[in-house]
Enzyme design. Structure first.
Site, PDB file in Angstrom:
ATOM      1  N   ASN A  48     -11.371  -7.858 -10.789  1.00 18.86           N
ATOM      2  CA  ASN A  48     -11.356  -8.677  -9.378  1.00 18.86           C
ATOM      3  C   ASN A  48     -12.911  -7.446  -9.438  1.00 18.86           C
ATOM      4  O   ASN A  48     -13.602  -7.134  -9.771  1.00 18.86           O
ATOM      5  CB  ASN A  48     -10.369  -7.967  -8.780  1.00 18.86           C
ATOM      6  CG  ASN A  48      -9.839  -6.809  -8.265  1.00 18.86           C
ATOM      7  OD1 ASN A  48     -10.874  -5.186  -8.555  1.00 18.86           O
ATOM      8  ND2 ASN A  48      -9.002  -6.490  -9.098  1.00 18.86           N
TER       9      ASN A  48
ATOM     10  N   PRO B  78       3.468  -3.394 -12.479  1.00 19.48           N
ATOM     11  CA  PRO B  78       4.129  -2.490 -12.164  1.00 19.48           C
ATOM     12  C   PRO B  78       3.383  -1.511 -11.099  1.00 19.48           C
ATOM     13  O   PRO B  78       1.802  -1.891 -10.859  1.00 19.48           O
ATOM     14  CB  PRO B  78       4.166  -0.990 -12.945  1.00 19.48           C
ATOM     15  CG  PRO B  78       3.872  -1.349 -14.366  1.00 19.48           C
ATOM     16  CD  PRO B  78       3.077  -2.730 -13.660  1.00 19.48           C
ATOM     17  N   ASP B  79       3.962  -1.043  -9.922  1.00 22.12           N
ATOM     18  CA  ASP B  79       3.682  -0.235  -9.179  1.00 22.12           C
ATOM     19  C   ASP B  79       2.974   0.956  -9.108  1.00 22.12           C
ATOM     20  O   ASP B  79       4.009   2.100  -8.625  1.00 22.12           O
ATOM     21  CB  ASP B  79       4.110  -0.915  -7.217  1.00 22.12           C
ATOM     22  CG  ASP B  79       3.221  -0.713  -6.155  1.00 22.12           C
ATOM     23  OD1 ASP B  79       2.770   0.347  -6.314  1.00 22.12           O
ATOM     24  OD2 ASP B  79       2.976  -1.262  -5.065  1.00 22.12           O
TER      25      ASP B  79
HETATM   26  O1  C5P Z   1      -0.241  -3.502  -2.498  1.00 18.67           O
HETATM   27  P1  C5P Z   1      -1.740  -2.879  -2.476  1.00 18.67           P
HETATM   28  O2  C5P Z   1      -2.126  -3.576  -3.808  1.00 18.67           O
HETATM   29  O3  C5P Z   1      -2.165  -3.978  -1.066  1.00 18.67           O
HETATM   30  O4  C5P Z   1      -1.290  -2.193  -2.451  1.00 18.67           O
HETATM   31  C1  C5P Z   1      -2.921  -1.151  -2.783  1.00 18.67           C
HETATM   32  C2  C5P Z   1      -2.801   0.802  -2.877  1.00 18.67           C
HETATM   33  O5  C5P Z   1      -1.516   0.763  -3.887  1.00 18.67           O
HETATM   34  C3  C5P Z   1      -3.858   0.430  -4.032  1.00 18.67           C
HETATM   35  O6  C5P Z   1      -3.661   2.633  -3.301  1.00 18.67           O
HETATM   36  C4  C5P Z   1      -3.944   0.789  -5.326  1.00 18.67           C
HETATM   37  O7  C5P Z   1      -4.236   1.441  -5.819  1.00 18.67           O
HETATM   38  C5  C5P Z   1      -2.163   0.762  -5.113  1.00 18.67           C
HETATM   39  N1  C5P Z   1      -1.464  -0.089  -6.487  1.00 18.67           N
HETATM   40  C6  C5P Z   1      -0.751   0.418  -6.983  1.00 18.67           C
HETATM   41  N2  C5P Z   1      -0.268   0.031  -8.302  1.00 18.67           N
HETATM   42  C7  C5P Z   1      -0.229  -1.621  -8.312  1.00 18.67           C
HETATM   43  C8  C5P Z   1      -0.586  -2.263  -7.211  1.00 18.67           C
HETATM   44  C9  C5P Z   1      -1.355  -1.514  -6.188  1.00 18.67           C
HETATM   45  O8  C5P Z   1      -1.041   2.089  -7.991  1.00 18.67           O
HETATM   46  N3  C5P Z   1       0.269  -2.362  -9.566  1.00 18.67           N
END
Ligand code: C5P
Length: 397
Positions: free
Chosen positions: A211, A309-310
């Site tokens: 990105n 993973p988030d």
């Molecule tokens: O859900 P979204 O991607 O919009 O959330 C953004 C936040 O979550 C940012 O702080 C990003 O660094 C974190 N994030 C993460 N792991 C992911 C996706 C997002 O830590 N897989």
């Protein structure tokens, strides 16, 4: 500019690293400082006062008996109404003089005559044997006991051809040290982990999905935390940026690598700031060979995706969890989406910005969401916003 309005006395003593003092003077003045150069007689053997005068834009002082100061007290006049003294390069002999309170030339006299609250920074530069000599180490210990910060030295190949400790820090590293000197130590001793940049999810050995994140905001946050006195670890996806001085960089490529790197360092952290733009999906059927056009008669191959993973949510779910800060880049409805995302991620602080307007830019506008509502940080450089964000985090941890 980081050093706007700051007045620095830059002292040069005898050593080949004097050549770096020219670049250092440029860097300090470019950052907004006014630089008054004072040289020992030995320093003038390595670089001319004319060069240092041209770069600093001020007459250089060499001698206690300089007629330009009517009262013949340059050691007093040059150390009142200034913000810091930096000795770079600082020779073994000058370290000895500082440690013992010697004052037999202008530079050593003004160091001794400086007001008690005027910071004196020392950047040693010498041959490795001179640095390692117990006499020098005794003198360095004395300076540390006297609360004089020692910047470096670094190890590496030296001008004399030998290798070891004793290289003066590079001008940009010294600049960072001087800038950090003036930052309030709001996170002194805290451990802060920052993620930054994009991730890169491979499709085949030569292609991938990434990105527009440049990493500038995350690197600025890491730098601001370091300057606020924190121990900073920066887990970064691929960027063209240099790691901020004093920050431990862990380079990664994919979202899963970023997740693993964060998880293996998270136990020691007090604060976690997730600035990275992590891909939501990775390609689960990565081709081991470069995909060919028209392979098997097909024009397109079908990519399969699995969810990354988030990282932020995983860290926020830990018990105990560090203080977690998330970032959200939205293209619309920032106020609504930001507030919702903070709750969904289970974090105390979320930083919102308008995605397309921030990627790759040096400036940004931030909105902070916490349990009380939202606060705007108006458009400014990412570095200034990072400092403001660190101040907001420091209020809350
Ligand atoms: O859900 P979204 O991607 O919009 O959330 C953004 C936040 O979550 C940012 O702080 C990003 O660094 C974190 N994030 C993460 N792991 C992911 C996706 C997002 O830590 N897989």
């Amino acid at each position: 500019m980081d050093l706007n309005g700051k007045k620095i006395v830059l002292g040069l003593t005898g050593g080949i690293a004097c050549y770096k003092a020219a670049e250092l003077t440029r860097a300090l003045t470019k950052a907004g400082a006014s630089v008054q150069v004072v040289m020992t007689s030995a320093a003038t053997q390595f670089i001319t006062p004319v060069t240092m005068q041209a770069l600093s834009g001020k007459a250089v002082y060499l001698d206690q008996w300089d007629d330009r100061i009517a009262n013949h007290m340059p050691h007093i006049d040059l150390t009142r109404d200034v913000d810091a003294i930096l000795i770079a390069p600082c020779s073994a002999d000058f370290i000895f003089k500082l440690a013992h309170g010697a004052c037999d030339d202008l530079l050593s006299t003004l160091c001794l005559a400086r007001p008690g609250n005027l910071p004196l920074l020392v950047a040693p530069a010498m041959n490795a044997e001179m640095w390692n000599n117990p006499a020098t180490q005794r003198n360095i210990t004395q300076l540390q006991l006297d609360q004089i910060p020692i910047l470096g030295p670094d190890a590496g190949v030296q001008a004399c051809g030998e290798t070891g400790m004793g290289r003066m820090l590079e001008p940009e590293q010294l600049l960072e040290e001087v800038i950090a000197l003036f930052q309030p130590k709001l996170l002194a001793g805290q451990h802060v982990l920052v993620t930054a940049g994009p991730t890169f999810e491979a499709i085949d050995p030569v292609r991938g999905i990434t990105n527009h994140s440049s990493g500038k905001m995350g690197y600025a946050v890491a730098r601001a935390a370091q300057q606020a006195g924190a121990h900073v670890t920066l887990v970064s996806g691929p960027t063209t940026l240099q790691a901020p001085y004093g920050v431990q960089l862990i380079p990664v490529e994919t979202g899963r690598q970023m997740h693993d790197a964060v998880m293996s360092h998270i136990a020691a952290q007090d604060v976690f700031i997730a600035v990275a733009a992590v891909a939501d999906w990775y390609v689960s059927n990565i081709s081991t060979q470069k995909l060919k056009k028209n392979a098997d008669g097909n024009h397109m191959c079908a990519l399969q995706f699995a969810e990354n993973p988030d990282i932020l949510a995983s860290v926020a779910a830990l018990s105990p969890a560090p203080y977690c800060v998330g970032f959200a880049a939205e293209s619309e409805n920032l106020l609504q989406y930001g507030a919702e995302k903070r709750i969904k991620k289970g974090i105390p602080l979320l930083v919102g910005n308008i995605g397309p307007q921030t990627f790759g830019q040096d400036d940004n506008t931030l909105v902070l969401f916490d349990e009380h509502g939202h606060t705007n940080l108006p458009r400014a450089s990412k570095q200034l916003l990072a400092q403001q964000l660190i101040a907001e985090i420091a209020k809350r941890v």
